[in-house]
Design an enzyme around this catalytic site. Sequence first.
Site, PDB file in Angstrom:
ATOM      1  N   TYR A   1     -16.024  -5.251   4.944  1.00  0.00           N
ATOM      2  CA  TYR A   1     -14.768  -4.500   5.417  1.00  0.00           C
ATOM      3  C   TYR A   1     -14.595  -4.853   6.905  1.00  0.00           C
ATOM      4  O   TYR A   1     -13.430  -5.499   7.401  1.00  0.00           O
ATOM      5  CB  TYR A   1     -15.005  -3.132   5.007  1.00  0.00           C
ATOM      6  CG  TYR A   1     -13.696  -2.182   5.685  1.00  0.00           C
ATOM      7  CD1 TYR A   1     -12.504  -2.360   4.688  1.00  0.00           C
ATOM      8  CD2 TYR A   1     -13.760  -1.539   6.926  1.00  0.00           C
ATOM      9  CE1 TYR A   1     -11.703  -1.448   5.226  1.00  0.00           C
ATOM     10  CE2 TYR A   1     -12.665  -0.628   7.280  1.00  0.00           C
ATOM     11  CZ  TYR A   1     -11.454  -0.719   6.391  1.00  0.00           C
ATOM     12  OH  TYR A   1     -10.508  -0.085   6.677  1.00  0.00           O
TER      13      TYR A   1
ATOM     14  N   GLY B   1      -5.001  -1.981   1.599  1.00  0.00           N
ATOM     15  CA  GLY B   1      -6.240  -2.091   1.872  1.00  0.00           C
ATOM     16  C   GLY B   1      -7.366  -1.485   0.923  1.00  0.00           C
ATOM     17  O   GLY B   1      -6.973  -0.517   0.403  1.00  0.00           O
TER      18      GLY B   1
ATOM     19  N   ASP C   1      -1.334  -7.156  -7.647  1.00  0.00           N
ATOM     20  CA  ASP C   1      -2.507  -7.126  -7.108  1.00  0.00           C
ATOM     21  C   ASP C   1      -2.425  -8.281  -6.010  1.00  0.00           C
ATOM     22  O   ASP C   1      -2.573  -9.383  -6.290  1.00  0.00           O
ATOM     23  CB  ASP C   1      -3.369  -7.455  -8.088  1.00  0.00           C
ATOM     24  CG  ASP C   1      -5.108  -7.682  -7.575  1.00  0.00           C
ATOM     25  OD1 ASP C   1      -5.123  -7.257  -6.734  1.00  0.00           O
ATOM     26  OD2 ASP C   1      -5.552  -7.884  -8.629  1.00  0.00           O
ATOM     27  N   LEU C   2      -2.592  -7.741  -4.961  1.00  0.00           N
ATOM     28  CA  LEU C   2      -2.602  -8.528  -3.672  1.00  0.00           C
ATOM     29  C   LEU C   2      -4.257  -9.201  -3.447  1.00  0.00           C
ATOM     30  O   LEU C   2      -4.222  -9.705  -2.642  1.00  0.00           O
ATOM     31  CB  LEU C   2      -2.443  -7.826  -2.569  1.00  0.00           C
ATOM     32  CG  LEU C   2      -0.820  -7.243  -2.296  1.00  0.00           C
ATOM     33  CD1 LEU C   2      -0.463  -6.336  -1.144  1.00  0.00           C
ATOM     34  CD2 LEU C   2      -0.053  -8.653  -2.239  1.00  0.00           C
TER      35      LEU C   2
ATOM     36  N   ASP D   1       2.469  -2.321  -4.372  1.00  0.00           N
ATOM     37  CA  ASP D   1       1.099  -1.738  -4.786  1.00  0.00           C
ATOM     38  C   ASP D   1       0.655  -1.944  -6.049  1.00  0.00           C
ATOM     39  O   ASP D   1       1.679  -2.388  -6.835  1.00  0.00           O
ATOM     40  CB  ASP D   1       1.415  -0.138  -4.510  1.00  0.00           C
ATOM     41  CG  ASP D   1       0.009   0.320  -3.823  1.00  0.00           C
ATOM     42  OD1 ASP D   1      -1.281   0.222  -4.724  1.00  0.00           O
ATOM     43  OD2 ASP D   1       0.044   1.022  -3.045  1.00  0.00           O
TER      44      ASP D   1
ATOM     45  N   ALA E   1       1.624   3.299  -2.180  1.00  0.00           N
ATOM     46  CA  ALA E   1       1.640   4.214  -3.166  1.00  0.00           C
ATOM     47  C   ALA E   1       0.677   5.340  -2.787  1.00  0.00           C
ATOM     48  O   ALA E   1       0.540   6.316  -3.550  1.00  0.00           O
ATOM     49  CB  ALA E   1       1.114   3.685  -4.531  1.00  0.00           C
TER      50      ALA E   1
ATOM     51  N   SER F   1      -8.301  -1.941  11.877  1.00  0.00           N
ATOM     52  CA  SER F   1      -9.346  -0.710  11.727  1.00  0.00           C
ATOM     53  C   SER F   1     -10.188  -0.984  13.002  1.00  0.00           C
ATOM     54  O   SER F   1     -10.440  -1.929  13.483  1.00  0.00           O
ATOM     55  CB  SER F   1      -9.942  -0.901  10.590  1.00  0.00           C
ATOM     56  OG  SER F   1     -11.154  -0.077  10.619  1.00  0.00           O
TER      57      SER F   1
ATOM     58  N   GLY G   1      -1.410   7.020   0.714  1.00  0.00           N
ATOM     59  CA  GLY G   1      -2.288   7.211   2.309  1.00  0.00           C
ATOM     60  C   GLY G   1      -0.973   6.901   3.215  1.00  0.00           C
ATOM     61  O   GLY G   1      -0.058   7.326   3.307  1.00  0.00           O
TER      62      GLY G   1
ATOM     63  N   GLY H   1       0.897  -1.163  -0.046  1.00  0.00           N
ATOM     64  CA  GLY H   1      -0.175  -0.105  -0.016  1.00  0.00           C
ATOM     65  C   GLY H   1       0.768   1.057  -0.055  1.00  0.00           C
ATOM     66  O   GLY H   1       0.590   2.180   0.438  1.00  0.00           O
TER      67      GLY H   1
HETATM   68  P1  NAI Z   1      -5.298   4.468   0.430  1.00  0.00           P
HETATM   69  O1  NAI Z   1      -6.480   4.174  -0.347  1.00  0.00           O
HETATM   70  O2  NAI Z   1      -4.800   5.999   0.726  1.00  0.00           O
HETATM   71  O3  NAI Z   1      -4.035   3.633   0.291  1.00  0.00           O
HETATM   72  C1  NAI Z   1      -4.374   2.139   0.093  1.00  0.00           C
HETATM   73  C2  NAI Z   1      -3.186   1.519  -0.778  1.00  0.00           C
HETATM   74  O4  NAI Z   1      -3.554  -0.020  -1.043  1.00  0.00           O
HETATM   75  C3  NAI Z   1      -3.279   2.219  -2.296  1.00  0.00           C
HETATM   76  O5  NAI Z   1      -2.076   2.606  -2.707  1.00  0.00           O
HETATM   77  C4  NAI Z   1      -3.988   0.990  -3.010  1.00  0.00           C
HETATM   78  O6  NAI Z   1      -3.416   1.044  -4.418  1.00  0.00           O
HETATM   79  C5  NAI Z   1      -3.377  -0.084  -2.149  1.00  0.00           C
HETATM   80  N1  NAI Z   1      -4.018  -1.102  -2.691  1.00  0.00           N
HETATM   81  C6  NAI Z   1      -5.446  -1.554  -2.668  1.00  0.00           C
HETATM   82  N2  NAI Z   1      -5.643  -2.603  -3.242  1.00  0.00           N
HETATM   83  C7  NAI Z   1      -4.704  -3.303  -3.599  1.00  0.00           C
HETATM   84  C8  NAI Z   1      -4.460  -4.747  -4.191  1.00  0.00           C
HETATM   85  N3  NAI Z   1      -5.276  -5.252  -4.479  1.00  0.00           N
HETATM   86  N4  NAI Z   1      -2.952  -4.859  -4.373  1.00  0.00           N
HETATM   87  C9  NAI Z   1      -2.222  -3.962  -4.152  1.00  0.00           C
HETATM   88  N5  NAI Z   1      -2.436  -2.810  -3.510  1.00  0.00           N
HETATM   89  C10 NAI Z   1      -3.599  -2.617  -3.233  1.00  0.00           C
HETATM   90  O7  NAI Z   1      -6.086   4.025   2.145  1.00  0.00           O
HETATM   91  P2  NAI Z   1      -5.252   4.255   3.607  1.00  0.00           P
HETATM   92  O8  NAI Z   1      -6.335   5.148   4.150  1.00  0.00           O
HETATM   93  O9  NAI Z   1      -3.930   4.676   3.474  1.00  0.00           O
HETATM   94  O10 NAI Z   1      -5.486   2.802   3.963  1.00  0.00           O
HETATM   95  C11 NAI Z   1      -4.450   1.885   4.390  1.00  0.00           C
HETATM   96  C12 NAI Z   1      -4.608   1.111   5.097  1.00  0.00           C
HETATM   97  O11 NAI Z   1      -5.301   1.589   6.517  1.00  0.00           O
HETATM   98  C13 NAI Z   1      -5.914   0.080   4.718  1.00  0.00           C
HETATM   99  O12 NAI Z   1      -5.550  -1.226   5.170  1.00  0.00           O
HETATM  100  C14 NAI Z   1      -7.184   0.682   5.442  1.00  0.00           C
HETATM  101  O13 NAI Z   1      -8.165  -0.351   5.601  1.00  0.00           O
HETATM  102  C15 NAI Z   1      -6.646   0.901   6.667  1.00  0.00           C
HETATM  103  N6  NAI Z   1      -7.528   1.905   7.415  1.00  0.00           N
HETATM  104  C16 NAI Z   1      -7.764   3.239   7.124  1.00  0.00           C
HETATM  105  C17 NAI Z   1      -8.244   3.953   7.738  1.00  0.00           C
HETATM  106  C18 NAI Z   1      -8.717   5.420   7.058  1.00  0.00           C
HETATM  107  O14 NAI Z   1      -9.606   6.332   7.642  1.00  0.00           O
HETATM  108  N7  NAI Z   1      -8.211   5.813   6.068  1.00  0.00           N
HETATM  109  C19 NAI Z   1      -9.173   3.793   8.861  1.00  0.00           C
HETATM  110  C20 NAI Z   1      -8.773   2.565   9.389  1.00  0.00           C
HETATM  111  C21 NAI Z   1      -8.015   1.657   8.488  1.00  0.00           C
END
Ligand code: NAI
Length: 258
Positions: free
Chosen positions: A152, A72, A42-43, A33, A11, A112, A13, A9
């Site tokens: 989720y 995620g 692709d995970l 990513d 790339a 989460s 957040g 992940g």
């Molecule tokens: P984001 O959407 O900014 O980043 C998630 C990254 O995971 C993206 O770069 C995306 O391309 C990558 N990704 C998604 N599907 C993929 C796949 N099939 N294979 C490889 N990479 C993949 O999201 P964020 O907020 O940075 O989330 C990071 C983690 O934090 C996630 O696991 C999310 O569930 C968790 N989380 C986020 C919260 C929030 O409020 N943003 C709250 C609680 C947990």
Amino acid sequence: MARTIAVSGSASGIGRTLAGLLREQGDEVIGVDLRDADVCADLGGPEGRTRAVAEVLDLCGGTLDAVVACAGVSHFTELPVKVNFFGAVALLDGLRAALAAAEAPRAAVVGSIAGTQPVDDAIVRACLDGDETAALEAAAKVVQAGDGYKTYPSSKSALAQWMRRVCVTAGWAGVGIPLNAIAPGVVRTPMTAPLFGDEAMLKAMNEAVPMPLNGYADPEVIAEALRWLVSPANTHMTGQVVYVDGGAEATLRNQDVF
Ligand code: NAI
């Protein structure tokens, strides 16, 4: 001493912010990513997971100091089960031997606060059985029934439970690898950006995830906690779900958990 750390992940957040912090302190980061990463895979499926593990092993030369499974998705479909649970577990399992070869190996997942919310028991059970086919069938049923919002939380609850089960086993604690989770509340990232533009969603989110301490977090807050969890300083914490959530978990579960 510089360490080599795989971050999925990377790339966007939280993962992207963590990768930046680690690089700043001199570590080598292997980002995984869908795109814009050292390893693009692709995970969400078996082929991508196998390739991700193989390419990380190739890039690190078989010894890896830490892994953070951060990738995620938050969807009302089966996708969270594929990526958040099976993708994370495959990455950690696949890289465990390379971690065991390091001097001070560490691993972390991103859970989460949603993992404390109502889940679908059949999805969680199938995840913990390692049966992806059954988990996806259960998720499809939930989606068809109009309860897609449960996939989720189910994926994150299963991930936390898996982490607590395996962390004390010979393959993890036995070879000196602490394995923990950070469970954020609401974090301002591209994942949550659409929620902030929708008043009804925002109201629902504020009710579901009350954050009396300092409100929504920036990704740096979560990344800093992950940075410590996978640092050599963490010699004895394992199996913990650390809620970095502005007090949401303490509000919601209050005296039930202590
Ligand atoms: P984001 O959407 O900014 O980043 C998630 C990254 O995971 C993206 O770069 C995306 O391309 C990558 N990704 C998604 N599907 C993929 C796949 N099939 N294979 C490889 N990479 C993949 O999201 P964020 O907020 O940075 O989330 C990071 C983690 O934090 C996630 O696991 C999310 O569930 C968790 N989380 C986020 C919260 C929030 O409020 N943003 C709250 C609680 C947990």
